[in-house]
Design a protein around this motif. Structure first.
Motif, mmCIF file in Angstrom:
data_model
loop_
_atom_site.group_PDB
_atom_site.id
_atom_site.type_symbol
_atom_site.label_atom_id
_atom_site.label_comp_id
_atom_site.label_asym_id
_atom_site.label_seq_id
_atom_site.Cartn_x
_atom_site.Cartn_y
_atom_site.Cartn_z
ATOM 1 N N UNK A 162 -4.224 4.096 -5.241
ATOM 2 C CA UNK A 162 -5.172 5.022 -5.735
ATOM 3 C C UNK A 162 -6.223 5.154 -4.895
ATOM 4 N N UNK A 163 -7.232 6.212 -4.946
ATOM 5 C CA UNK A 163 -8.105 6.517 -3.800
ATOM 6 C C UNK A 163 -9.090 5.394 -3.821
ATOM 7 N N UNK A 164 -9.240 4.689 -4.750
ATOM 8 C CA UNK A 164 -9.992 3.726 -4.777
ATOM 9 C C UNK A 164 -9.751 2.326 -3.788
ATOM 10 N N UNK A 165 -8.347 2.488 -3.674
ATOM 11 C CA UNK A 165 -7.747 1.174 -3.270
ATOM 12 C C UNK A 165 -7.403 1.315 -1.667
ATOM 13 N N UNK A 166 -7.820 2.588 -1.042
ATOM 14 C CA UNK A 166 -7.701 3.037 0.260
ATOM 15 C C UNK A 166 -8.301 1.983 1.160
ATOM 16 N N UNK A 167 -9.499 1.899 1.038
ATOM 17 C CA UNK A 167 -10.404 1.244 1.803
ATOM 18 C C UNK A 167 -10.151 -0.209 2.016
ATOM 19 N N UNK A 168 -9.312 -0.854 1.237
ATOM 20 C CA UNK A 168 -9.155 -2.330 1.496
ATOM 21 C C UNK A 168 -7.792 -2.618 2.200
ATOM 22 N N UNK A 169 -7.199 -1.507 2.813
ATOM 23 C CA UNK A 169 -6.076 -1.646 3.604
ATOM 24 C C UNK A 169 -6.125 -2.290 4.660
#
Length: 248
Positions: free
Chosen positions: A179-186
């Motif tokens: 999801x869009x909210x999980x993209x920054x943790x990659x």
């Protein structure tokens, strides 16, 4: 005659000769007129005869099996006979003494009118009786052993197949979008993940359990059987030779 015998004691007794053979039964007792003592008896020697033979009582004795006389059966069968209860004349008495080679009593020699008198007593009107016998089948049952039955228990090994439902775990790869909210943790890195899998396996255990009771029991069954056997009967027939003499 040995001892003193009463006429009534002699009646219907068996007469036995010097060899122990039965001659017949006493029919009539004759007593001397002068002494009133039994002097002669008559006995029926034939099976179906109508006349009776005279038997002397001189030297006779009484025993449990009958009257024992001092003459033979053959001699009696040839002796003078009578066909009724009547006095014996002097001549008839003398003839009897001569036949048996016996001396005549002194009283008879001195008394020319002496006679011998039949003594009344118990006498069968039909002569000596005969017993007719026959065989009969006596049928019964007896208990016999016909066999034995044993009850025994033995073990038999057999193969059994039983279907048992079992489960096991398998791994499947599941993917789901980020999801869009999980993209920054990659971030890029090496990573491992371990999962333990399980499965069910059949487990066999044996136990002994009672299933039934067995016993031996006896029961009586009634049936019928036919038995046979041979039996013998005695028949009696009469021979009458007087008819032939009357018809002549």
């Amino acid at each position: 005659m040995t001892g003193t015998m009463r006429p009534e004691e002699l009646m219907e007794n068996a007469v036995v000769d010097t060899h122990g053979r039965k001659i017949g039964k006493v029919g009539t007792v004759y007593v001397a007129d002068d002494t009133q003592q039994p002097e002669w008896v008559t006995v029926r020697t034939g099976m179906f005869g109508h006349k009776e033979s005279f038997v002397p009582l001189k030297g006779a004795t009484m025993d449990r099996d009958g009257l024992h006389v001092q003459v033979t059966k053959e001699k009696v069968s040839e002796a003078p006979q009578t066909d009724g209860d009547r006095h014996l004349s002097e001549q008839e008495s003398a003839e009897l003494y001569r036949f048996y080679d016996m001396p005549a009593p002194r009283a008879s020699q001195e008394n020319r009118g002496g006679r011998t008198t039949p003594q009344p007593g118990k006498r069968g009107t039909t002569g000596e009786s005969m017993t007719r016998s026959e065989e009969r089948l006596n049928v019964g049952t007896e208990r016999v052993e016909t066999g034995r039955v044993k009850l025994r228990k033995y073990t038999v090994t057999e193969e059994q197949q039983v279907k048992v439902p079992v489960t096991h775990e398998e791994v499947r790869l599941e993917r789901e979008p980020i999801t869009d909210g999980e993209r920054g943790n990659a971030r890029i890195s090496d990573e491992e993940q371990e999962i333990t899998l399980h499965e069910e396996r059949p487990k066999v255990e044996k136990e002994t359990v009672p299933v039934e009771k067995v016993r031996l029991a006896k029961e009586t069954v009634r049936d019928e059987e036919t038995v046979s056997g041979q039996v013998r009967k005695e028949h009696v027939e009469m021979e009458d030779d007087t008819k032939q003499r009357r018809n002549r």
